[in-house]
Design a protein around this motif. Structure first.
Motif, PDB file in Angstrom:
ATOM      1  N   THR A   1      90.314  42.739  56.439  1.00 32.45           N
ATOM      2  CA  THR A   1      91.292  41.651  56.538  1.00 32.45           C
ATOM      3  C   THR A   1      92.075  41.766  57.844  1.00 32.45           C
ATOM      4  N   ARG A   2      92.314  40.642  58.463  1.00 26.78           N
ATOM      5  CA  ARG A   2      93.091  40.627  59.708  1.00 26.78           C
ATOM      6  C   ARG A   2      94.517  40.197  59.383  1.00 26.78           C
ATOM      7  N   ILE A   3      95.488  41.002  59.790  1.00 26.76           N
ATOM      8  CA  ILE A   3      96.885  40.712  59.483  1.00 26.76           C
ATOM      9  C   ILE A   3      97.672  40.485  60.757  1.00 26.76           C
ATOM     10  N   VAL A   4      98.411  39.382  60.771  1.00 28.36           N
ATOM     11  CA  VAL A   4      99.319  39.080  61.873  1.00 28.36           C
ATOM     12  C   VAL A   4     100.738  39.121  61.324  1.00 28.36           C
ATOM     13  N   ILE A   5     101.575  39.925  61.945  1.00 33.60           N
ATOM     14  CA  ILE A   5     102.957  40.069  61.510  1.00 33.60           C
ATOM     15  C   ILE A   5     103.795  38.920  62.058  1.00 33.60           C
TER      16      ILE A   5
ATOM     17  N   MET B   1     101.889  37.639  57.773  1.00 38.85           N
ATOM     18  CA  MET B   1     102.760  38.492  56.961  1.00 38.85           C
ATOM     19  C   MET B   1     104.161  38.586  57.556  1.00 38.85           C
ATOM     20  N   ASP B   2     105.147  38.145  56.771  1.00 38.13           N
ATOM     21  CA  ASP B   2     106.536  38.309  57.178  1.00 38.13           C
ATOM     22  C   ASP B   2     106.896  39.792  57.151  1.00 38.13           C
TER      23      ASP B   2
ATOM     24  N   VAL C   1     102.292  35.065  53.576  1.00 39.21           N
ATOM     25  CA  VAL C   1     103.170  35.957  52.818  1.00 39.21           C
ATOM     26  C   VAL C   1     104.552  35.900  53.458  1.00 39.21           C
ATOM     27  N   ASP C   2     105.473  35.191  52.786  1.00 38.84           N
ATOM     28  CA  ASP C   2     106.833  35.026  53.301  1.00 38.84           C
ATOM     29  C   ASP C   2     107.729  34.640  52.136  1.00 38.84           C
ATOM     30  N   ASP C   3     108.923  35.213  52.085  1.00 36.00           N
ATOM     31  CA  ASP C   3     109.811  34.927  50.949  1.00 36.00           C
ATOM     32  C   ASP C   3     110.559  33.612  51.113  1.00 36.00           C
ATOM     33  N   GLN C   4     110.451  32.967  52.274  1.00 36.19           N
ATOM     34  CA  GLN C   4     111.142  31.698  52.489  1.00 36.19           C
ATOM     35  C   GLN C   4     110.163  30.531  52.313  1.00 36.19           C
ATOM     36  N   ALA C   5     110.460  29.700  51.334  1.00 40.22           N
ATOM     37  CA  ALA C   5     109.573  28.586  51.004  1.00 40.22           C
ATOM     38  C   ALA C   5     109.402  27.628  52.183  1.00 40.22           C
ATOM     39  N   MET C   6     110.481  27.356  52.902  1.00 32.81           N
ATOM     40  CA  MET C   6     110.396  26.407  54.011  1.00 32.81           C
ATOM     41  C   MET C   6     109.494  26.928  55.128  1.00 32.81           C
ATOM     42  N   VAL C   7     109.516  28.227  55.333  1.00 31.22           N
ATOM     43  CA  VAL C   7     108.629  28.811  56.340  1.00 31.22           C
ATOM     44  C   VAL C   7     107.180  28.617  55.933  1.00 31.22           C
TER      45      VAL C   7
END
Length: 222
Positions: free
Chosen positions: A76-80, A53-54, A7-13
């Motif tokens: 669910t496991r979430i890593v920021i 997650m961004d 989950v990130d708004d930057q495609a390159m990331v």
């Protein structure tokens, strides 16, 4: 196979993360989202084991999205995913239920290792995370001059040794490092950690440390 969602708004990331993760035989990227708003939907549809997650995204930030995802899918496991200038998000992200955070500058090996650690049920609690949690408490008005001795209510059923282990966890020490500090085996430390998680009613090390600060078991030093 470890199922991962990005989950990130930057495609390159997202492209970079996917390339690194899918170079591993036991990791599969099953979904991507460009905003926090989309995060809950892809988790419901694809049931990933781990979500990267961004924090900063338009519409809904990663902190809010973390709360929503975990409310609907607590397993669910979430890593920021964060950068050095996101300090204000770190504590609240962990408090929201994230299993840890990674700097976006992390190298490929560390990224893969982090995903596997979190998927295995552990949490990311590196010393830099701990320092930022402490700084957040200092900014929020916790008095570092308060006595170090926590109240009975804060300790709950923790033994004296378990409190000692928890304080070392709050410094960011691994089980092996705690074992060396206390002159016991790593297996003994693992048992203590398991008891601490059960008694505090939390699911991993990160949440235990957050609870420790919240309850006053651990107090920031000057």
């Amino acid at each position: 196979m470890i199922r991962v969602a990005l989950v990130d708004d930057q495609a390159m990331v997202r492209v970079g993360l996917r390339m690194i993760l899918e170079s591993e035989d036991d990791i599969e990227v099953v979904a991507e989202a460009t905003s926090g708003v989309e995060a809950a939907g892809i988790v419901a549809e694809h049931a990933p084991d781990v979500v990267l997650m961004d924090v900063r995204m338009p519409g809904m930030d990663g902190l809010t999205a973390t709360r929503e995802v975990l409310a609907a899918h607590p397993g669910t496991r979430i890593v920021i995913l964060t950068t050095f200038d996101d300090d204000e998000y770190v504590y609240e992200s962990l408090r929201a239920g994230a299993s840890g955070f990674l700097l976006k500058s992390v190298d490929g090996d560390a990224l893969v290792s982090a995903v596997k650690v979190v998927a295995g049920g552990d949490a990311l609690l590196a010393p830099e995370v701990t320092r930022r949690v402490i700084e957040q408490f200092a900014r929020s008005g916790v008095d570092p001059e308060e006595p170090d001795e926590p109240s009975v209510e804060a300790i709950g059923d923790l033994s004296e040794r378990e409190v000692e282990v928890l304080r070392l966890m709050a410094r960011g020490l691994s089980n092996q490092e705690i074992a060396a500090e206390l002159f016991v085996s790593a297996t003994t430390v693992k048992t203590h950690v398991s008891h601490i998680l059960t008694k505090l009613g939390v699911r991993d090390r990160v949440q235990a440390v957050v609870e420790a600060y919240d309850s006053g078991i651990v107090v920031p030093r000057p």
